[in-house]
Design a protein around this motif. Structure first.
Motif, PDB file in Angstrom:
ATOM      1  N   UNK A 123       1.056  -0.838  -0.247  1.00  0.00           N
ATOM      2  CA  UNK A 123      -0.160   0.342   0.215  1.00  0.00           C
ATOM      3  C   UNK A 123       1.359   1.099   0.158  1.00  0.00           C
ATOM      4  N   UNK A 124       0.244   2.268   0.479  1.00  0.00           N
ATOM      5  CA  UNK A 124       0.991   3.816  -0.471  1.00  0.00           C
ATOM      6  C   UNK A 124       1.870   4.009   1.128  1.00  0.00           C
ATOM      7  N   UNK A 125       1.190   3.435   1.772  1.00  0.00           N
ATOM      8  CA  UNK A 125       1.968   4.293   2.912  1.00  0.00           C
ATOM      9  C   UNK A 125       3.383   2.749   3.806  1.00  0.00           C
ATOM     10  N   UNK A 126       3.082   1.362   2.704  1.00  0.00           N
ATOM     11  CA  UNK A 126       4.377   0.837   3.173  1.00  0.00           C
ATOM     12  C   UNK A 126       3.965  -0.690   3.294  1.00  0.00           C
ATOM     13  N   UNK A 127       2.642  -0.232   3.786  1.00  0.00           N
ATOM     14  CA  UNK A 127       2.114  -1.621   4.442  1.00  0.00           C
ATOM     15  C   UNK A 127       1.918  -2.413   3.279  1.00  0.00           C
ATOM     16  N   UNK A 128       2.483  -4.053   3.198  1.00  0.00           N
ATOM     17  CA  UNK A 128       2.315  -5.018   2.501  1.00  0.00           C
ATOM     18  C   UNK A 128       2.029  -6.436   2.851  1.00  0.00           C
ATOM     19  N   UNK A 129       1.650  -7.477   2.124  1.00  0.00           N
ATOM     20  CA  UNK A 129       0.231  -8.584   3.102  1.00  0.00           C
ATOM     21  C   UNK A 129       1.170  -9.674   1.691  1.00  0.00           C
ATOM     22  N   UNK A 130       0.815 -10.280   1.446  1.00  0.00           N
ATOM     23  CA  UNK A 130       0.489 -11.850   0.669  1.00  0.00           C
ATOM     24  C   UNK A 130      -0.846 -11.748   0.110  1.00  0.00           C
ATOM     25  N   UNK A 131      -1.298 -11.973  -1.350  1.00  0.00           N
ATOM     26  CA  UNK A 131      -2.670 -11.990  -1.284  1.00  0.00           C
ATOM     27  C   UNK A 131      -3.301 -13.556  -2.327  1.00  0.00           C
ATOM     28  N   UNK A 132      -1.738 -14.026  -1.858  1.00  0.00           N
ATOM     29  CA  UNK A 132      -2.004 -15.613  -2.825  1.00  0.00           C
ATOM     30  C   UNK A 132      -0.578 -16.378  -3.194  1.00  0.00           C
ATOM     31  N   UNK A 133      -0.876 -17.656  -2.846  1.00  0.00           N
ATOM     32  CA  UNK A 133       0.763 -18.739  -2.961  1.00  0.00           C
ATOM     33  C   UNK A 133       0.139 -19.303  -3.502  1.00  0.00           C
ATOM     34  N   UNK A 134       1.015 -19.586  -5.156  1.00  0.00           N
ATOM     35  CA  UNK A 134       0.746 -21.033  -6.068  1.00  0.00           C
ATOM     36  C   UNK A 134       1.896 -21.699  -5.728  1.00  0.00           C
ATOM     37  N   UNK A 135       1.932 -23.083  -5.353  1.00  0.00           N
ATOM     38  CA  UNK A 135       2.617 -23.618  -5.489  1.00  0.00           C
ATOM     39  C   UNK A 135       2.699 -24.618  -6.369  1.00  0.00           C
ATOM     40  N   UNK A 136       3.835 -24.559  -6.872  1.00  0.00           N
ATOM     41  CA  UNK A 136       3.857 -25.051  -8.339  1.00  0.00           C
ATOM     42  C   UNK A 136       5.180 -26.628  -9.068  1.00  0.00           C
ATOM     43  N   UNK A 137       4.887 -28.068  -8.050  1.00  0.00           N
ATOM     44  CA  UNK A 137       5.591 -27.985  -8.068  1.00  0.00           C
ATOM     45  C   UNK A 137       5.741 -29.674  -8.490  1.00  0.00           C
ATOM     46  N   UNK A 138       7.256 -29.968  -9.623  1.00  0.00           N
ATOM     47  CA  UNK A 138       6.814 -30.983 -10.256  1.00  0.00           C
ATOM     48  C   UNK A 138       7.806 -32.679  -9.776  1.00  0.00           C
ATOM     49  N   UNK A 139       6.710 -33.032  -9.374  1.00  0.00           N
ATOM     50  CA  UNK A 139       6.958 -34.429  -9.050  1.00  0.00           C
ATOM     51  C   UNK A 139       6.755 -36.178 -10.153  1.00  0.00           C
ATOM     52  N   UNK A 140       8.685 -36.990  -9.376  1.00  0.00           N
ATOM     53  CA  UNK A 140       8.754 -37.789 -10.026  1.00  0.00           C
ATOM     54  C   UNK A 140       7.681 -38.740  -9.215  1.00  0.00           C
ATOM     55  N   UNK A 141       6.944 -39.653 -10.069  1.00  0.00           N
ATOM     56  CA  UNK A 141       6.642 -40.832 -10.077  1.00  0.00           C
ATOM     57  C   UNK A 141       6.930 -42.154 -11.078  1.00  0.00           C
ATOM     58  N   UNK A 142       6.356 -43.619 -10.483  1.00  0.00           N
ATOM     59  CA  UNK A 142       6.427 -44.481 -11.434  1.00  0.00           C
ATOM     60  C   UNK A 142       5.533 -44.163 -12.645  1.00  0.00           C
ATOM     61  N   UNK A 143       5.864 -45.119 -13.594  1.00  0.00           N
ATOM     62  CA  UNK A 143       4.849 -45.200 -14.592  1.00  0.00           C
ATOM     63  C   UNK A 143       3.962 -46.102 -14.196  1.00  0.00           C
TER      64      UNK A 143
END
Length: 156
Positions: free
Chosen positions: A99-119
């Motif tokens: 914000x203009x007064x310097x106050x900040x915050x997270x609005x959202x987090x998007x996790x983007x995992x790449x996962x390896x599993x067996x065929x």
């Protein structure tokens, strides 16, 4: 039954350049996280606010804690579900506002995992695990913004 836990840490400001906070530009926004028996973590303010970009800032640490907690619960729940994960990397994205007064915050987090599993792994079942994690993850249950995920899977 609920079990209570305590977590401790020691935060030490290291940015006194000689006159403390006598002037706004006369001190650095640096500190150390000192947890007994663990490596010291050197930190700084967000580079957008004049911090050292080579050091972790509170936003990095929160994003990393959230991603790590999700990963650990994913691995646990996958194991319980009979899904053998052989690799897991996440590239989380935190979206915030100031914000203009310097106050900040997270609005959202998007996790983007790449996962390896067996065929042959049931990827629908593997993906459904992400929806369960918000019931368990200490960090995700403690934040006041939405946490979503966009997982990708590779079968070996």
């Amino acid at each position: 039954m609920t079990t209570n836990h305590q977590y401790t840490s020691k935060i030490v400001w290291t940015g006194n350049l000689g006159d403390g906070t006598k002037t706004y530009r006369g001190y650095e926004r640096t500190w150390e996280i000192r947890t007994p028996g663990k490596s010291v973590v050197q930190c700084s303010n967000d580079p957008l606010l004049g911090g050292n970009p080579a050091l972790h800032n509170p936003e990095d640490l929160l994003l990393s804690a959230l991603s790590s907690c999700h990963m650990l619960w994913y691995l646990h729940l996958a194991s319980t579900a009979g899904i053998a994960v052989s690799a897991y990397e996440d590239f989380p994205l935190g979206l915030g506002e100031t914000e203009k007064n310097g106050a900040g915050r997270f609005l959202q987090v998007i996790l983007k995992p790449n996962i390896v599993v067996p065929a042959g792994t049931n990827l629908t079942k593997a993906d459904a695990i992400h929806h369960e994690i918000h019931n368990y993850c200490y960090i995700a249950r403690s934040v006041a913004f939405p946490v979503t995920f966009e997982a990708t899977y590779r079968e070996l």
